[in-house]
Enzyme design. Structure first.
Site, PDB file in Angstrom:
ATOM      1  N   GLY A 106       0.798  -1.220   0.000  1.00 24.08           N
ATOM      2  CA  GLY A 106       0.000   0.000   0.000  1.00 24.08           C
ATOM      3  C   GLY A 106       0.823   1.259   0.000  1.00 24.08           C
ATOM      4  O   GLY A 106       0.283   2.360  -0.141  1.00 24.08           O
ATOM      5  N   ILE A 108       6.101   2.993  -3.102  1.00 19.63           N
ATOM      6  CA  ILE A 108       6.756   2.078  -4.030  1.00 19.63           C
ATOM      7  C   ILE A 108       5.927   0.801  -4.188  1.00 19.63           C
ATOM      8  O   ILE A 108       5.707   0.314  -5.295  1.00 19.63           O
ATOM      9  CB  ILE A 108       8.169   1.717  -3.532  1.00 19.63           C
ATOM     10  CG1 ILE A 108       9.054   2.972  -3.504  1.00 19.63           C
ATOM     11  CG2 ILE A 108       8.794   0.654  -4.427  1.00 19.63           C
ATOM     12  CD1 ILE A 108       9.313   3.586  -4.862  1.00 19.63           C
ATOM     13  N   LYS A 125      20.629   5.330   1.177  1.00 14.66           N
ATOM     14  CA  LYS A 125      21.015   5.628   2.565  1.00 14.66           C
ATOM     15  C   LYS A 125      21.671   4.432   3.243  1.00 14.66           C
ATOM     16  O   LYS A 125      22.230   4.556   4.341  1.00 14.66           O
ATOM     17  CB  LYS A 125      19.787   6.094   3.352  1.00 14.66           C
ATOM     18  CG  LYS A 125      19.271   7.449   2.879  1.00 14.66           C
ATOM     19  CD  LYS A 125      17.989   7.849   3.583  1.00 14.66           C
ATOM     20  CE  LYS A 125      17.545   9.245   3.151  1.00 14.66           C
ATOM     21  NZ  LYS A 125      17.267   9.337   1.702  1.00 14.66           N
ATOM     22  N   VAL A 141      10.269  15.487   0.128  1.00 13.02           N
ATOM     23  CA  VAL A 141      10.431  16.902   0.459  1.00 13.02           C
ATOM     24  C   VAL A 141       9.548  17.797  -0.414  1.00 13.02           C
ATOM     25  O   VAL A 141       9.150  18.887   0.002  1.00 13.02           O
ATOM     26  CB  VAL A 141      11.921  17.293   0.321  1.00 13.02           C
ATOM     27  CG1 VAL A 141      12.350  17.336  -1.143  1.00 13.02           C
ATOM     28  CG2 VAL A 141      12.192  18.632   0.964  1.00 13.02           C
ATOM     29  N   GLU A 153      21.255  12.947   9.387  1.00 14.36           N
ATOM     30  CA  GLU A 153      21.191  13.369   7.989  1.00 14.36           C
ATOM     31  C   GLU A 153      22.579  13.642   7.403  1.00 14.36           C
ATOM     32  O   GLU A 153      23.424  14.270   8.035  1.00 14.36           O
ATOM     33  CB  GLU A 153      20.327  14.629   7.859  1.00 14.36           C
ATOM     34  CG  GLU A 153      19.987  14.987   6.436  1.00 14.36           C
ATOM     35  CD  GLU A 153      18.919  16.061   6.355  1.00 14.36           C
ATOM     36  OE1 GLU A 153      18.083  15.992   5.433  1.00 14.36           O
ATOM     37  OE2 GLU A 153      18.903  16.972   7.209  1.00 14.36           O
TER      38      GLU A 153
END
Length: 640
Positions: free
Chosen positions: A310, A313, A430, A477, A565
């Site tokens: 859901g 992706i 990441k 973002v 980050e």
């Protein structure tokens, strides 16, 4: 006869009225032609008049229809259409004269000459008057549209068709978008077009002069009308447009909405295709295309399970898989609302043609997942279920480990146990030299998949696909920036130097499917995502797309890097290298051998997470993922 039947079937109500008016005009033209006849010949008797009028009306209607006089919408009628009307009338009257001569033996050529003249004149005059009167009538009562002085970028075929429709609708057709466009000038980099006019609008300069021309001509909006422009040139031109601070719109690819048979805009209108520029238009590369035939043979007649089906992706994976004739699609998701939405979307589109199963379940629950594997026996598993939000996972590290690491271990173990054909895990950039728990957990997931692929008796092919940020995904973002601009708040960027790789959701999913289709097990597939994009530049361009000036109309506020980050992301670790595949945009990272101690380290991590021992679990994660470092150390190294 077949041609006539087809034409009659397509004859709409408005065309019938026009045909009746034409019949009246032809009959009236016969009466008018008969009055001056005594000056040059004998007047036609009344019985003969009746026959001539009936036959002429029938013949003229037939030839007007065959010549295409009823094919065009009134607002698109031009010189060619008026000529078609004259040709239809002349042929119709000519056929009538032949018929009359055959039954009466008299030619009456003077009468038929006058009849053709008055009928042709009347039919053309009525269309001219009708078009003018209707435009005035429709415009009456409507508020006059605000005409914006518009600069059009490009002077090719797309701009020409666009201008034609704008000019055809000048005068007000209700709320037609063309009514708000006042084309002042064109710019084009073809020096041969400089000083020439396209539909009366002059080409005044090259694209490099856009800011200067916009200022001199008091331009209020810009339309980018070069659909076939190469991505690099497009970016340069759009940057120049955005420097003006004016609203910027774009014309998409022409071929998708042209009527190829007549080279005319479809009923929806060419102007209606103009849209606001999207962030995808600034990616700096063309949309990536993939080998659909390879995917078809991979998916067709297979039971395909998608975990996290859901999500952003996962749901796109399900959409694309559904197109390739799977035997069954099994959606697994813990969040019922998302699962319900994609389920209803597919039911509406495919109905009973798609064998779809939607299950609410968590990949953390080994026994529930075992039950699902046992019942549905998937041939292919796409594992997209994961926690992906970096700052949230920094504050909730146990949840990242339980969901990402333990969940992946459950899924991979069950895939091995039930001899699933292929297990495809969705990873992230990441995971490369991670500086946060989320990234480290995803690197651990990659290692689990590689460890499983090393098992000698494994019948399952384990594959990892790795890509960067996805435009429009949950937590992206871009939606945040849009909300901030629309609410009149400052746009928040964490750091002026932060950069990211971007791709669209359909591209990401196409990568997953094609890479999986030719995978043999153990590979980490990486997409060439083009050049990374500076987030502050993305924010500036987005502000300009709203017709505002960055830092003046909308403040950009730098809030500082969030927990965990990085300044920049990477797609490969130093030791992985790159190997080409048959798709020049997909590469394989060299496999790194996972040692036998890995399973013991993983067990230690799992126990610490289940006992909610944050420090012990994070230390275990550092032990498993030696490249896991602090963001401060990584960013200091990058910044020099």
């Amino acid at each position: 006869m077949g041609r006539i039947k087809d034409l009659l079937k397509s004859f709409k109500y408005s065309k019938r009225i026009l045909a009746v008016v034409d019949a009246v005009i032809v009959a009236a033209a016969g009466l008018v032609a008969n009055f001056p006849l005594p000056l040059i010949a004998d007047r036609i008797a009344r019985p003969d008049q009746f026959v001539i009028f009936v036959v002429s009306v029938f013949c003229c209607f037939s030839f007007l229809m065959l010549s295409g006089a009823y094919n065009k919408l009134w607002r698109y009628i031009g010189i060619k259409d008026y000529i078609a009307c004259v040709v239809g009338i002349v042929l119709g009257i000519g056929m009538t004269s032949i018929f009359v001569m055959m039954i009466s033996g008299d030619l009456f050529w003077q009468f038929f000459l006058l009849h053709a003249f008055f009928a042709g004149f009347g039919v053309v005059l009525f269309r001219l008057m009708f078009k003018s009167a209707f435009i005035t009538l429709v415009a009456t009562g409507h508020k006059e549209a605000v005409m914006k002085r518009t600069l059009i970028v490009g002077a090719g075929s797309a701009a020409k068709i666009l201008l034609q429709e704008i000019l055809l609708n000048r005068g007000g057709i209700g709320h037609h978008p063309g009514n708000s466009i006042n084309p002042v000038c064109l710019v084009d980099d073809d020096y041969r077009k400089l000083g020439k006019r396209v539909c009366g609008v002059m080409v005044v300069g090259a694209t490099a002069q856009i800011p200067e021309i916009a200022r001199k001509e008091n331009i209020e909006q810009i339309i980018f009308a070069i659909p076939s422009c190469p991505p690099v040139d497009r970016n340069n031109i759009l940057d120049l447009c955005s420097q003006t601070g004016l609203p910027l719109k774009i014309l998409p690819f022409v071929g998708s909405f042209l009527d190829e048979s007549e080279d005319q805009p479809k009923a929806t209108g060419f102007v209606h295709q103009i849209r606001d520029i999207k962030v995808e238009d600034l990616l700096g590369r063309a949309p990536i295309k993939f080998n659909n035939m390879g995917v078809l043979s991979f998916i067709k007649d297979k039971v395909c399970m998608v975990t996290g089906g859901g999500g952003s992706i996962g749901s796109e994976l399900v959409r694309q898989i559904a197109k390739y004739q799977p035997k069954q699609v099994v959606i697994v998701d813990i969040y019922e609302n998302n699962a319900y939405e994609i389920q209803q979307e597919l039911v509406m589109e495919y109905g009973d043609r798609l064998n779809l199963v939607t299950l609410i379940a968590s990949v953390r629950d080994y026994f529930r997942m075992n039950q699902i594997f046992k019942k549905y026996k998937p041939d292919v598993v796409f594992h997209a279920a994961a926690h992906k939000h970096v700052p949230l996972m920094e504050n909730n590290p146990m949840e990242a480990i339980k969901n990402n690491v333990i969940g992946t271990f459950h899924m991979a173990t069950l895939a091995l146990q039930y001899n699933v054909g292929k297990f495809v895990m969705i990873s992230t950039d990441k995971a490369v030299n991670p500086t946060n728990v989320m990234g480290a957990s995803k690197r651990c997931c990659e290692m689990i998949v590689q460890f499983m692929s090393q098992q000698q008796d494994a019948k399952t092919e384990f594959v990892t696909t790795r890509f960067g940020n996805v435009l429009g995904s949950n937590g992206s973002v871009i939606p945040l920036f849009k909300r901030q601009i629309e609410q009149g708040k400052p746009v928040t960027v964490t750091h002026p130097d932060i950069i990211r790789y971007f791709m669209t959701i359909p591209e990401a999913v196409s990568l997953v499917l094609e890479a999986a289709s030719f995978a043999h097990g153990g590979e980490i597939f990486v997409l060439d995502m083009g050049q990374p994009v500076k987030i502050v530049t993305l924010a500036e361009n987005l502000i300009r797309m709203y017709g505002k000036v960055p830092y003046r109309d909308v403040e950009i506020k730098f809030t500082g890097l969030r927990p965990g980050e990085k300044i920049k992301e990477e797609l490969l670790m130093n030791e992985e290298g790159l190997e080409k595949t048959r798709n020049k945009l997909i590469f394989i990272g060299k496999q790194i051998e996972i040692g036998p101690s890995f399973i013991n380290q993983l067990w230690k991590l799992k126990n610490a997470a289940l006992e909610n021992k944050d420090d012990v679990a994070i230390d275990a994660l550092h032990e498993i993922v030696p490249t896991f470092t602090t963001p401060e150390a990584f960013n200091k190294k990058v910044m020099g």
